[in-house]
Design an enzyme around this catalytic site. Sequence first.
Site, short mmCIF file in Angstrom:
data_model
loop_
_atom_site.label_atom_id
_atom_site.label_comp_id
_atom_site.label_asym_id
_atom_site.label_seq_id
_atom_site.Cartn_x
_atom_site.Cartn_y
_atom_site.Cartn_z
N ARG A 1 3.85 -16.68 -25.14
CA ARG A 1 5.22 -16.43 -25.59
C ARG A 1 5.25 -15.28 -26.58
O ARG A 1 4.27 -15.03 -27.30
CB ARG A 1 5.81 -17.69 -26.24
CG ARG A 1 6.00 -18.83 -25.26
CD ARG A 1 6.77 -19.96 -25.91
NE ARG A 1 8.17 -19.66 -26.01
CZ ARG A 1 9.12 -20.14 -25.20
NH1 ARG A 1 8.81 -20.97 -24.24
NH2 ARG A 1 10.37 -19.80 -25.36
N HIS B 1 1.32 -19.83 -21.01
CA HIS B 1 2.51 -19.04 -21.29
C HIS B 1 2.29 -18.33 -22.62
O HIS B 1 2.28 -18.97 -23.68
CB HIS B 1 3.73 -19.97 -21.36
CG HIS B 1 5.04 -19.28 -21.53
ND1 HIS B 1 6.24 -19.95 -21.51
CD2 HIS B 1 5.36 -17.97 -21.74
CE1 HIS B 1 7.23 -19.09 -21.69
NE2 HIS B 1 6.72 -17.89 -21.85
N GLU C 1 8.83 -19.35 -8.04
CA GLU C 1 8.64 -20.68 -8.62
C GLU C 1 10.02 -21.26 -8.91
O GLU C 1 10.82 -20.66 -9.63
CB GLU C 1 7.79 -20.64 -9.89
CG GLU C 1 7.62 -22.05 -10.48
CD GLU C 1 6.56 -22.19 -11.56
OE1 GLU C 1 5.63 -21.35 -11.61
OE2 GLU C 1 6.67 -23.13 -12.36
N HIS D 1 0.30 -26.87 -24.46
CA HIS D 1 0.56 -27.81 -25.56
C HIS D 1 -0.70 -28.33 -26.22
O HIS D 1 -0.64 -29.00 -27.25
CB HIS D 1 1.52 -28.90 -25.11
CG HIS D 1 2.86 -28.32 -24.79
ND1 HIS D 1 3.56 -27.55 -25.69
CD2 HIS D 1 3.59 -28.31 -23.64
CE1 HIS D 1 4.68 -27.12 -25.14
NE2 HIS D 1 4.72 -27.56 -23.90
N GLU E 1 1.97 -16.82 -17.55
CA GLU E 1 3.43 -16.84 -17.64
C GLU E 1 3.85 -15.96 -18.78
O GLU E 1 3.27 -16.04 -19.88
CB GLU E 1 3.88 -18.26 -18.01
CG GLU E 1 4.39 -19.07 -16.89
CD GLU E 1 4.86 -20.41 -17.43
OE1 GLU E 1 5.53 -20.45 -18.46
OE2 GLU E 1 4.50 -21.41 -16.81
N HIS F 1 8.40 -27.60 -14.06
CA HIS F 1 9.17 -27.84 -15.28
C HIS F 1 9.70 -29.27 -15.32
O HIS F 1 10.47 -29.68 -14.47
CB HIS F 1 10.34 -26.86 -15.47
CG HIS F 1 10.75 -26.79 -16.91
ND1 HIS F 1 10.27 -25.85 -17.78
CD2 HIS F 1 11.52 -27.61 -17.63
CE1 HIS F 1 10.76 -26.07 -18.98
NE2 HIS F 1 11.52 -27.13 -18.92
N THR G 1 11.74 -24.97 -24.87
CA THR G 1 10.91 -24.65 -23.72
C THR G 1 11.76 -23.76 -22.81
O THR G 1 12.90 -23.46 -23.14
CB THR G 1 10.45 -25.95 -23.01
OG1 THR G 1 9.64 -25.60 -21.89
CG2 THR G 1 11.63 -26.80 -22.54
N THR G 2 11.20 -23.32 -21.67
CA THR G 2 11.93 -22.40 -20.80
C THR G 2 13.12 -23.13 -20.17
O THR G 2 12.95 -24.01 -19.34
CB THR G 2 10.98 -21.86 -19.70
OG1 THR G 2 9.75 -21.50 -20.33
CG2 THR G 2 11.58 -20.66 -19.01
N ASN H 1 -0.89 -26.54 -16.91
CA ASN H 1 -0.47 -25.69 -18.03
C ASN H 1 -1.03 -26.31 -19.33
O ASN H 1 -0.71 -27.47 -19.64
CB ASN H 1 1.06 -25.65 -18.04
CG ASN H 1 1.62 -24.84 -19.18
OD1 ASN H 1 1.11 -24.90 -20.30
ND2 ASN H 1 2.68 -24.10 -18.94
N ARG I 1 3.87 -18.98 -30.28
CA ARG I 1 3.97 -20.29 -30.95
C ARG I 1 2.84 -21.24 -30.53
O ARG I 1 2.52 -22.16 -31.25
CB ARG I 1 5.33 -20.93 -30.69
CG ARG I 1 5.53 -21.38 -29.27
CD ARG I 1 6.83 -22.13 -29.11
NE ARG I 1 7.98 -21.25 -29.26
CZ ARG I 1 9.18 -21.55 -28.77
NH1 ARG I 1 9.38 -22.69 -28.15
NH2 ARG I 1 10.19 -20.73 -28.89
N HIS I 2 2.27 -21.03 -29.34
CA HIS I 2 1.14 -21.89 -28.96
C HIS I 2 -0.05 -21.05 -28.48
O HIS I 2 -1.00 -20.86 -29.23
CB HIS I 2 1.55 -23.02 -28.00
CG HIS I 2 2.53 -22.69 -26.93
ND1 HIS I 2 2.36 -21.63 -26.05
CD2 HIS I 2 3.70 -23.29 -26.57
CE1 HIS I 2 3.38 -21.62 -25.20
NE2 HIS I 2 4.22 -22.59 -25.51
N1 PXP Z 1 6.50 -23.58 -14.85
C1 PXP Z 1 7.07 -22.69 -15.70
C2 PXP Z 1 7.47 -21.36 -15.17
C3 PXP Z 1 7.25 -23.00 -17.07
O1 PXP Z 1 7.82 -22.12 -17.91
C4 PXP Z 1 6.79 -24.25 -17.54
C5 PXP Z 1 6.92 -24.57 -19.00
O2 PXP Z 1 6.12 -23.71 -19.74
C6 PXP Z 1 6.18 -25.12 -16.62
C7 PXP Z 1 6.08 -24.77 -15.28
C8 PXP Z 1 5.63 -26.45 -17.04
O3 PXP Z 1 6.64 -27.25 -17.53
P1 PXP Z 1 6.27 -28.65 -18.22
O4 PXP Z 1 5.50 -28.33 -19.46
O5 PXP Z 1 7.60 -29.26 -18.48
O6 PXP Z 1 5.45 -29.41 -17.22
#
Ligand code: PXP
Length: 257
Positions: free
Chosen positions: A51, A49, A157, A16, A76, A197, A106-107, A13, A55-56
């Site tokens: 959003r 993601h 997931e 960030h 996402e 996550h 975050t989620t 992902n 924001r990112h």
């Molecule tokens: N999976 C999902 C569905 C998420 O929403 C996120 C956070 O955006 C992640 C995985 C990745 O989480 P992390 O950034 O904490 O590794």
Amino acid sequence: MMGTDAEILLGVNVDHVATLRQARGTEYPDPVLAAKIAQQAGADGITVHLREDRRHIQDSDVLRLPGKVDLPLNLEMAATAELHAMALRLRPYECCLVPERRAELTTEGGLDVAANIEPLDDYCAALLEAGIRVSLFIDPDPVQIEAVAAIGVPIVELHTGRYADAVNPEQRVLELRRIEDAATRSIRAGLQVNAGHGLNYDNVQSVAGLTDLTCLNIGHAIIARAVFDGMAVAVSEMKRLMVKARQAKGGGNGCSR
Ligand code: PXP
């Protein structure tokens, strides 16, 4: 992403990287470039993601990714009308539906699929008809797994946040068992099981060793490591730890390509 029985896949992902860019409104660092480096370093897929508050990740990032990176794209998103239309236009390889609250960092938890079967069923049907693989992000809860199976999407997931945030070893073991049990139930229901996550270099191996899991989606820890060691090292080290943990268990996620 689908893997062979013995594989554990890493979805990187890159949100960030965009967080850093948006902090100053510059054009760098580019999350698409980060995704390219992640591919070279052994990532199996890329997650972004988009959003609602942008924001990112920006729309332009999502548009540029498929032409620049030759890996399955997991988009996402919250189950909104705007993002539904966008997903149908873009047709990413995979869409992962997540809950979203604007004030959260975050989620924070999984989707309440059980309380929203009807609207989610309609929402997912159009995506599935368009050939998009749909995944629902849920807490490792048997009630939610049943609801996901009832909707008929191919992937679940599992939210690993409570495992990652566990304050002592006992709680961590309990949360890991919860994820393991949810993965077994999901496989029995015919679902591919991903997880993510809060996973990092210290806690990933216990999760990667759960042989029912196909793919781990990891963002924050990889980008944080990349600040010091570079993106390629951050990705390849995470993948190495995951593969090592899976090999120690002898593989077998019940899923074939
Ligand atoms: N999976 C999902 C569905 C998420 O929403 C996120 C956070 O955006 C992640 C995985 C990745 O989480 P992390 O950034 O904490 O590794």
